[in-house]
Scaffold this active site. Structure first.
Site, short mmCIF file in Angstrom:
data_model
loop_
_atom_site.label_atom_id
_atom_site.label_comp_id
_atom_site.label_asym_id
_atom_site.label_seq_id
_atom_site.Cartn_x
_atom_site.Cartn_y
_atom_site.Cartn_z
N LYS A 118 19.45 8.41 -21.22
CA LYS A 118 18.23 8.30 -21.47
C LYS A 118 17.55 9.31 -20.73
CE LYS A 118 17.07 3.36 -22.27
NZ LYS A 118 16.34 2.14 -21.83
N LYS A 211 24.76 3.80 -32.29
CA LYS A 211 24.17 2.34 -32.15
C LYS A 211 22.92 2.27 -32.78
CE LYS A 211 22.56 1.44 -27.79
NZ LYS A 211 22.24 1.12 -26.58
N LYS A 214 15.92 1.21 -31.06
CA LYS A 214 14.68 1.23 -31.52
C LYS A 214 14.00 2.69 -31.32
CE LYS A 214 14.36 -2.07 -27.54
NZ LYS A 214 13.69 -3.16 -26.81
P1 TYM Z 1 17.31 -3.91 -24.43
O1 TYM Z 1 15.83 -4.27 -24.39
O2 TYM Z 1 17.49 -2.52 -24.84
O3 TYM Z 1 17.96 -4.85 -25.41
C1 TYM Z 1 18.14 -6.26 -25.66
C2 TYM Z 1 19.31 -6.60 -25.83
O4 TYM Z 1 19.71 -6.33 -26.91
C3 TYM Z 1 21.03 -5.94 -27.14
N1 TYM Z 1 21.30 -4.77 -28.04
C4 TYM Z 1 22.27 -4.74 -28.96
N2 TYM Z 1 23.16 -5.56 -29.13
C5 TYM Z 1 24.27 -5.00 -30.27
N3 TYM Z 1 24.01 -4.04 -30.78
C6 TYM Z 1 22.85 -3.17 -30.47
N4 TYM Z 1 22.70 -2.10 -31.46
C7 TYM Z 1 21.76 -3.52 -29.62
N5 TYM Z 1 20.86 -2.84 -29.30
C8 TYM Z 1 20.25 -3.53 -28.01
C9 TYM Z 1 21.14 -5.41 -25.53
O5 TYM Z 1 22.66 -5.36 -25.27
C10 TYM Z 1 20.31 -6.15 -24.91
O6 TYM Z 1 21.23 -7.53 -24.49
N6 TYM Z 1 18.52 -3.46 -19.71
C11 TYM Z 1 18.32 -4.47 -20.66
C12 TYM Z 1 17.18 -5.46 -20.36
C13 TYM Z 1 17.41 -6.34 -19.09
C14 TYM Z 1 18.17 -7.25 -18.87
C15 TYM Z 1 18.11 -7.43 -17.54
C16 TYM Z 1 19.51 -7.85 -19.51
C17 TYM Z 1 16.52 -5.95 -18.02
N7 TYM Z 1 17.15 -6.74 -17.02
C18 TYM Z 1 19.02 -8.76 -16.95
C19 TYM Z 1 20.17 -8.74 -18.88
C20 TYM Z 1 19.96 -9.25 -17.47
C21 TYM Z 1 18.01 -3.84 -21.81
O7 TYM Z 1 17.56 -2.60 -21.77
O8 TYM Z 1 17.80 -4.60 -23.00
#
Ligand code: TYM
Length: 350
Positions: A118, A211, A214
């Site tokens: 990032k 991957k 967004k």
């Molecule tokens: P974020 O907002 O990027 O994504 C949310 C969830 O979607 C999953 N994900 C995917 N799974 C499969 N294939 C993909 N291409 C894909 N893109 C995204 C992510 O793995 C996630 O589960 N850091 C986290 C948010 C967070 C969090 C937490 C999660 C903050 N605090 C505590 C769990 C526990 C994030 O950026 O997710």
């Protein structure tokens, strides 16, 4: 304070919720509510770790926070039985993060691959928040002493860090914890990642080695949860494939990233293992398979898009869900934080 099984997970309100978020995370969020108490959080504090020009400013943040909340509800999470809220409404997340900043080691954070991706080349210009992101994530989970964390594969390393932080806190303060809880059990559980199903890493529809994300500039790389039936159909029809027919066994997908991805998406949407999909479609051409995939995707996703649209039009309702969830979340988080203050030695009002 005994440790009980509890689920926590979070999603960032950064716009363009997509099929990867849905299949990698939301589908499992919904399933886990049958067996666990679940807390699902819209992580707005995490969203602002990138430049304002990227997260879009206050109006966009409010809009995206409501949209993720709507997606939670539209996917089938019951906001009365479970807790849905946005992170900034529960100050204990940030408060525990400070204590964890003093537990986590610089060397641990230096290994985080997501920061490197990032921050890119201009690392000197990345925010401290982006660097510290995984520590806040550990606080999110541990402020509820959650034991299970459903996520996509890309969050695995962050979960390992959360476990390391929990373990080090338990060790550093073991005597104080024993005196406080009158037991030899660690104060924080070591949270387990729940990374299950055939779509833990959904790939771009344009490039099976990247991957689905967004931030991809091409909208054709992803199916957004707000896409209508025509958009879904077009994107699937244009998805990259190879000239061979589908294999009938999973090992035939090993060197075929795009085919593997589409079969994984189909399997996850149908809630069946990939092997079952291949025994049905083995030997078929992509054109036929894609038509079936369009029908399935539209059948599963259109009702969610429609419900999201209905809910986002009612901001007052969505905000009331978040306020109610935040009050219930705060009750749990403040109890943890009070114990942490005793354990660390902070004098506080009881
Ligand atoms: P974020 O907002 O990027 O994504 C949310 C969830 O979607 C999953 N994900 C995917 N799974 C499969 N294939 C993909 N291409 C894909 N893109 C995204 C992510 O793995 C996630 O589960 N850091 C986290 C948010 C967070 C969090 C937490 C999660 C903050 N605090 C505590 C769990 C526990 C994030 O950026 O997710």
């Amino acid at each position: 304070m005994a440790i009980i099984e509890r689920v926590f997970s979070g999603v960032q309100p950064t716009g363009n919720l997509h099929l990867g978020n849905y299949l990698g995370a939301l589908v499992n969020f919904v399933k886990l509510q049958a067996t666990h108490n679940c807390i699902y959080c819209v992580v707005d504090l995490h969203a602002i770790t990138v430049p304002v020009s990227v997260w879009g400013g206050p109006d966009e943040l409010r809009r995206n926070t409501r949209e993720v909340t709507a997606a939670f509800i539209a996917s089938g999470i019951d906001p009365k039985k479970q807790i849905i809220f946005n992170q900034s409404q529960v100050a204990e997340h940030a408060e525990l993060a400070w204590v964890f900043n003093c537990v986590a080691r610089l060397g641990w954070l230096n290994r985080m691959t997501q920061f490197k991706e990032k921050a890119g080349k201009d690392r000197e210009n990345a925010s401290i928040g982006l660097y510290d992101y995984p520590v806040l994530m550990a606080s999110d989970i541990l402020v509820y002493r959650a034991t299970h964390v459903p996520v996509g594969e890309d969050q695995k390393q962050h979960l390992e860090l959360a476990r390391d932080i929990a373990q080090k806190f338990n060790n550093d303060f073991s005597e104080s914890i024993a005196a406080h809880s009158k037991s030899s059990e660690g104060f924080f559980p070591l949270p387990e990642p729940v990374i299950t199903g055939p779509a833990t890493r959904v790939m771009s529809l344009r490039d099976g080695t990247k991957k689905m994300s967004k931030s991809d500039p091409s909208d054709y790389s992803r199916i957004n949860l707000t896409d209508d039936a025509d958009a879904i159909a077009q994107k699937i029809r244009k998805a990259k494939t190879d000239p061979e027919p589908l294999p009938s066994e999973e090992k035939g997908l090993e060197t075929r990233a795009e085919a593997d991805n589409l079969v994984g998406i189909y399997a996850a949407l149908a809630d069946k293992p990939k092997s079952e999909i291949l025994s049905e479609f083995g030997g078929a051409q992509f054109s036929g398979f894609k038509s079936n995939l369009v029908d399935l995707a539209v059948a599963k996703l259109s009702p969610i898009a429609a419900e999201m649209k209905r809910l986002t039009a009612d901001a007052a309702y969505v905000d009331s869900v978040l306020a109610d969830g935040a009050a219930r979340a705060r009750a749990v988080a403040s109890e943890t934080m009070s114990a942490v203050k005793d354990i660390v030695g902070f004098i506080h009002r009881k």
